[in-house]
Design an enzyme around this catalytic site. Structure first.
Site, short mmCIF file in Angstrom:
data_model
loop_
_atom_site.label_atom_id
_atom_site.label_comp_id
_atom_site.label_asym_id
_atom_site.label_seq_id
_atom_site.Cartn_x
_atom_site.Cartn_y
_atom_site.Cartn_z
NE ARG A 141 -18.40 -58.09 66.76
CZ ARG A 141 -18.25 -59.35 67.14
NH1 ARG A 141 -19.18 -60.26 66.84
NH2 ARG A 141 -17.17 -59.73 67.81
CG HIS B 246 -19.06 -50.80 69.35
ND1 HIS B 246 -19.13 -52.08 68.82
CD2 HIS B 246 -17.90 -50.76 70.04
CE1 HIS B 246 -18.06 -52.77 69.17
NE2 HIS B 246 -17.30 -51.99 69.92
CE LYS C 264 -15.22 -57.34 64.83
NZ LYS C 264 -14.09 -56.77 65.63
NE ARG D 12 -19.59 -56.01 70.55
CZ ARG D 12 -19.65 -57.33 70.47
NH1 ARG D 12 -20.83 -57.92 70.46
NH2 ARG D 12 -18.56 -58.05 70.41
CE1 TYR E 132 -17.38 -53.61 77.50
CE2 TYR E 132 -16.49 -55.75 76.93
CZ TYR E 132 -17.05 -54.55 76.55
OH TYR E 132 -17.27 -54.28 75.23
CG HIS F 159 -15.03 -60.27 72.85
ND1 HIS F 159 -15.09 -59.64 74.08
CD2 HIS F 159 -15.43 -59.34 71.94
CE1 HIS F 159 -15.52 -58.40 73.91
NE2 HIS F 159 -15.74 -58.21 72.63
#
Length: 292
Positions: A145, A238, A169, A241, A273, A264
């Site tokens: 990220r 992003h 995160k 990414r 994806y 994730h």
């Protein structure tokens, strides 16, 4: 019965002209559909299966979930009205669920375009260009990220094990592997940085003043250089990414592995994806097959 319902909307509900026109058009379209399937069918004999078939036919024609849900809403209002006036014995639309709204597929830069940017496009030998190419390669090679790249310090990069530690995160840390190409780019960048810039902090990526790069600075560099090879609307970190994840899935990586590399929490987030690559597959089929 349609006109009676539209009069109800017009005079009792005081609905807008726009709503009345849309409802009238949607109801007539449904009536044409079920009469086309069986001219013995009437509004009184329509059942839930006919409504579901209509929805499926709209999806096959490429109508969006939003459009289909709006048309189903018109049917539900109509059948509630008809039931309240004892014109039908049961409401067939009550138990029919609308389609889920589609999640937009992630944008990504095509593999060939990124290869052209990294391998064929001319880059200056300036500090800023060496830094920009390294940043773009790092995003595309690791899927990290923007916030993770900005927070990188020299100490987080291990050239012996070819790993780097990033903080994602909720301050969750993970280890990301990198290959020889990234190592070479990083070593070249760091050597240039240490020669040209007076370092004032521990950050890996520095401004010309020796300070940690911020979000805007990184985003500007990515947008500027990615624009050299693609015209997609978004040209952000992003998107790089997404490009990393799409390339991984296209080349056979398992979803669980991609999930861990991206950081994730849920595999459902990573599954988008597979939809992206399937859309590519459908386009290739339509373009290539003589009867597609």
């Amino acid at each position: 019965m349609i006109e009676e319902f539209l009069d109800y909307l017009r005079y009792e509900r005081r609905s807008s002209k726009h709503t009345i026109e849309h409802y009238g058009r949607d109801l007539k379209a449904f009536e044409a559909y079920f009469r086309g399937k069986d001219n013995m069918l009437t509004w009184e004999s329509v059942d839930s299966d006919i409504i579901r078939d209509w929805m499926e036919s709209m999806m096959d024609k490429g109508n969006t979930a939003t459009t289909i849900k709006r048309r189903l809403s018109a049917l539900r209002s109509f059948f509630r009205f008809a039931l309240s006036r004892n014109k039908i014995a049961a409401d067939p639309a009550h138990a029919v669920e609308g389609p889920k709204k589609e999640k937009p597929l992630p944008l990504f830069v095509k593999e060939g375009e990124l290869n052209r940017l990294l391998d064929e496009v001319d880059w200056d030998d300036s500090y800023k260009d060496v830094r920009a190419r390294t940043i773009i390669l790092l995003f595309y090679s690791t899927g990290m990220r923007l916030s993770e790249l900005i927070a990188l310090d020299d100490a987080h990069v291990d050239f012996i094990s070819h790993e780097m530690k990033v903080t994602g995160k909720r301050d969750k840390q993970r280890i990301i592997p990198f290959g020889e190409e990234v190592e070479q780019a990083l070593r070249r960048y760091m050597a240039r940085r240490d020669t040209d810039v007076e370092k004032r902090c521990d950050a890996l990526f520095l401004t010309v003043k020796g300070e940690r790069m911020d979000r805007n600075a990184v985003q500007y560099e990515v947008r500027k250089h990615v624009s050299r090879v693609t015209t997609i609307k978004k040209r952000t970190p992003h998107v790089l990414r997404h490009s990393f994840a799409t390339a991984m899935v296209n080349h056979g990586a398992g979803l669980e592995n991609v999930k861990q590399l991206l950081g994730h929490e849920s595999i459902s987030t990573t599954e988008i994806y597979t939809h992206t690559t399937f859309e590519q597959l459908k386009k290739a089929y339509k373009n290539a097959h003589p009867r597609a």
